[in-house]
Design a protein around this motif. Structure first.
Motif, PDB file in Angstrom:
ATOM      1  N   PHE A 273      40.349   6.174   6.411  1.00 59.15           N
ATOM      2  CA  PHE A 273      39.032   6.197   7.029  1.00 59.15           C
ATOM      3  C   PHE A 273      38.065   6.917   6.099  1.00 59.15           C
ATOM      4  CE2 PHE A 273      42.113   5.965  10.416  1.00 59.15           C
ATOM      5  CZ  PHE A 273      41.579   5.000  11.262  1.00 59.15           C
ATOM      6  N   GLY A 274      36.787   6.559   6.236  1.00 57.36           N
ATOM      7  CA  GLY A 274      35.739   7.216   5.472  1.00 57.36           C
ATOM      8  C   GLY A 274      34.481   7.346   6.309  1.00 57.36           C
ATOM      9  N   ILE A 275      33.713   8.413   6.063  1.00 53.58           N
ATOM     10  CA  ILE A 275      32.473   8.652   6.788  1.00 53.58           C
ATOM     11  C   ILE A 275      31.354   7.867   6.125  1.00 53.58           C
ATOM     12  CG2 ILE A 275      30.868  10.389   7.633  1.00 53.58           C
ATOM     13  CD1 ILE A 275      33.680  10.586   8.796  1.00 53.58           C
ATOM     14  N   LEU A 276      30.611   7.107   6.921  1.00 50.16           N
ATOM     15  CA  LEU A 276      29.496   6.338   6.384  1.00 50.16           C
ATOM     16  C   LEU A 276      28.453   7.285   5.808  1.00 50.16           C
ATOM     17  CD1 LEU A 276      29.000   3.574   9.120  1.00 50.16           C
ATOM     18  CD2 LEU A 276      30.166   3.381   6.931  1.00 50.16           C
ATOM     19  N   GLY A 277      27.950   6.916   4.641  1.00 49.92           N
ATOM     20  CA  GLY A 277      26.912   7.728   4.015  1.00 49.92           C
ATOM     21  C   GLY A 277      27.427   8.887   3.202  1.00 49.92           C
ATOM     22  N   GLU A 278      28.704   9.203   3.305  1.00 49.65           N
ATOM     23  CA  GLU A 278      29.274  10.303   2.534  1.00 49.65           C
ATOM     24  C   GLU A 278      30.199   9.743   1.454  1.00 49.65           C
ATOM     25  OE1 GLU A 278      31.173  13.220   4.909  1.00 49.65           O
ATOM     26  OE2 GLU A 278      29.425  13.561   6.200  1.00 49.65           O
TER      27      GLU A 278
END
Length: 679
Positions: free
Chosen positions: A186-191
């Motif tokens: 998973f990854g945080i959008l914008g980061e």
């Protein structure tokens, strides 16, 4: 035939030992006293002891058994590289012919294929399983024809015979591979997400410091970069959208390398939002405003900014707007400077009072057209002359008020379109919902009516404006569900779906195509408001295409199952919808390290005194050796003859029958008595 002397005592051996001691003492006493018959008495005692020990002559009729040699043929994927396939076939046939030409030898051929679920080469497990079917006393040796790429070498048990490796491959082989060391799920959008990439040259590789790299996102045309060889490189990646993001890193195939199967690294990262930033503007205090606030604050992933206009519209006392609160309402900061920081703006029963100038509302319109999201919770104010519809927001609102407010109880219903729309389809406990008591009559203007109220009037209308989205709830009575009035209803689930739809989450798109992978099988899912979506086209990594018919499993949801034989990136197309998905690892475990080497098997070979022989240097001859002696040398490998046999019949003959014992003992005793009598 085989003869052996056995003893079958007639009494317990401990008692027999006591008797022997007594007889020895007696004979010793006779000798001490000088009795002339002590020797004959001693022989008689010995005859009695032998008779009690039960000596038996056993004769076995034995049939010799042949020795067994396991010949393992590695046919895993890595064995298809270069000339290894031909080397393996020639070596196996030659060794099998030599073994079958030996006297008293049987050959058990074991064929080893690829492990399930990308588990690699399980050579040791295959040998162990084959040995479990054979008597260990007959196994003379194990010969494995393999490239040495084995993934269970640490599980090697104690084999009963020498273990030899006949290795395929060429000493001049080389290969180039790419690996991604720390790809998150998973990854945080914008980061930014930092991925660690590494390119390695293995084997006898040509001298090079860098290699070209191509990066593709979601199947788009690749971008070209340059990668250093032999050291880690940290690459920051920012996810462009929510849901699955497919990233493919590829190194072009260099001339002379063994394979390009490990030249691609395919990773899939789900993009998620860290926090949902919501601006809630309440036009005036009312029962439902607290419910809105509680619902939004109950979710720890929501950052809420809430302002309520406390001055009722009927109060006209001439007090300036900027003096109506303890702190200044930061309208300029919220609606001009920081409006882009919010993911969702909610106007809850808001009406025009001069607090938000038209220029600020124009900015809200631009915010929506550039990708923002606005939710209107309409009350009676929406039908008044001060309605926010009488402002620049009218250009983006999905419905126009008729100025009529319906004051009657009704149970919200899902429309025919709403039954197919992912925001409202399948809402829980439909049919047991409680009533709402007020509805603002509106006329839809191109939006999608997914819920209806009293008299089948529009209740929830969804629409897209530019790159953004707008939702209108034509009632301020949703709080009745939160309070459990007449059984309540799924207000929290409805709000959650609304928020995720307005954020553009892929699983809540009206028209969407995606796939879910499970091993080499994918479930293709098509979400649509249409009743028929036709076939989906699947393009395999090798470029072949296949059309699959989709079956409607729920209103607006169509599915199909596809078993992908290849490992890599698949492209899906249906009408104007496209998707990509990766099946299996881009570089299977079998191709992670493709340089032939017996290093992982060397400890097992050394422990069993076997040897490693490269086919390109010639096949070894086969000799006999003894157990515990070295079983390999220059140009030869050794097998241990086991001399196993099968006993066909057994016969036993008593060496001290009763009549013979009686005769011997009587003769000895009488002889001793007579000799002593003469004295």
């Amino acid at each position: 035939m085989s003869n052996s002397l056995l003893f079958d005592p007639l009494i317990d051996p401990s008692i027999l030992a006591v008797l022997a001691a007594i007889m020895l003492a007696t004979v010793g006493f006779a000798l001490w006293r000088g009795l002339r018959g002590w020797a004959l008495r001693g022989l008689g005692a010995l005859a009695i002891l032998l008779a009690l020990a039960g000596p038996v002559l056993q004769r076995e009729d034995r049939a010799p058994l042949s020795d067994i040699v396991l010949l393992v043929e590695d046919e895993t994927a890595s064995q298809s590289l270069g000339a290894r396939g031909a080397q393996t076939e020639t070596a196996v046939e030659t060794l099998a012919a030599r073994l079958e030409g030996r006297k008293n030898t049987e050959v058990r051929r074991v064929t080893l294929g690829d492990g399930a679920d990308d588990s690699g080469t399980a050579l040791i497990s295959a040998v162990t399983e084959a040995l479990s079917r054979e008597p260990s006393a007959r196994v003379a040796g194990v010969i494995a024809v393999t490239d040495g790429i084995v993934h269970d070498a640490e599980d090697a048990p104690a084999f009963p015979a020498p273990f030899h490796v006949v290795q395929t491959g060429q000493a001049t082989d080389w290969d180039r591979r790419i690996t991604v060391k720390n790809a998150p799920a998973f990854g945080i959008l914008g980061e930014p997400i930092v991925l660690t990439l590494r390119v390695d040259d293995l084997g006898v590789a040509p001298s090079a410091d860098t290699a070209p790299l191509q990066v593709s996102v979601d199947g788009a045309p690749p971008l070209d970069f340059t990668m250093p060889i032999g050291r880690d490189l940290e690459v920051p990646i920012t996810l462009g959208h929510g849901g699955r993001n497919v990233l493919q890193f590829t190194i072009p195939t260099a001339e002379g390398e063994l394979t390009d199967r490990n030249n691609t690294a395919l990773i899939q990262i789900n993009g998620v939002r860290d926090r949902l930033r919501v601006l809630l503007v309440s036009g005036e205090p009312h029962t439902g405003s607290r419910t809105w606030r509680n619902l939004l604050k109950s979710d720890s992933s929501v950052d809420l900014v809430h302002f309520t206009i406390l001055r009722p519209p009927s109060k006209q006392d001439g007090v300036p707007v900027d003096e109506l609160s303890l702190i200044a309402f930061p309208t300029r900061e919220l609606f001009l400077q920081k409006i882009e920081d919010f993911d969702l703006i909610i106007f809850d029963r808001y009406q025009r009072r001069g607090i938000l100038p038209s220029s600020y509302l124009e900015n809200v319109v631009r915010y929506i057209e550039q990708g923002g999201a606005v939710l209107i919770a309409a009350g009676p104010d929406f039908a008044s002359a001060d309605s926010i519809y009488r402002s620049p927001l009218a250009r983006i609102l999905p419905a126009e008020p008729t100025a009529r407010v319906v004051e009657e109880g009704f149970v919200p219903q899902i429309s025919d379109l709403g039954a197919r729309h992912p925001v409202t389809s399948g809402l829980p406990d439909e049919g047991t919902w409680g009533r709402w008591l007020r509805l603002v009559e509106v006329t839809p203007d191109g939006g999608q009516v997914v819920m209806t109220g009293a008299g089948d009037r529009p209740l929830l209308v969804l629409d897209r404006k530019g790159e953004g989205r707008v939702a209108m709830l034509a009632s301020d009575q949703a709080w009745l569900w939160a309070r459990g009035y007449e059984g309540g209803g799924p207000q929290l689930e409805l709000l959650r779906r609304l928020a995720h739809w307005m954020m553009g989450e892929p699983e809540l798109e009206e028209e969407a195509l995606w796939a879910e992978a499970n091993g080499q099988r994918m479930r293709i899912i098509r979400q649509s408001l249409q009743s028929d979506v036709g076939a989906v086209t699947v393009q395999t990594p090798s470029g072949e295409t296949r059309d699959l018919e989709l079956t409607e499993t729920a209103p607006g949801r169509f599915e199909a199952l596809y078993e992908g034989a290849e490992i890599g990136l698949y492209r899906l197309t249906n009408e104007d919808q496209e998707a990509v998905i990766g099946l299996g690892p881009a570089a299977p475990r079998e191709f992670t390290d493709v340089i032939a080497s017996a290093a992982s098997l060397q400890p097992t070979v050394d422990q069993l005194r076997g040897g490693v022989f490269r086919i390109e240097e010639g096949l070894p001859s086969i000799r006999n050796t003894r157990m515990g002696r070295p079983a390999s040398g220059t140009g030869w490998l050794g097998l241990v003859p086991r001399d196993a046999y099968q006993v066909q019949s057994v016969s036993r003959t008593a060496l001290m029958p009763a009549w013979l014992v009686l005769l011997m003992v009587s003769a000895m005793i009488i002889g001793g008595w007579l000799r002593e009598g003469r004295g």
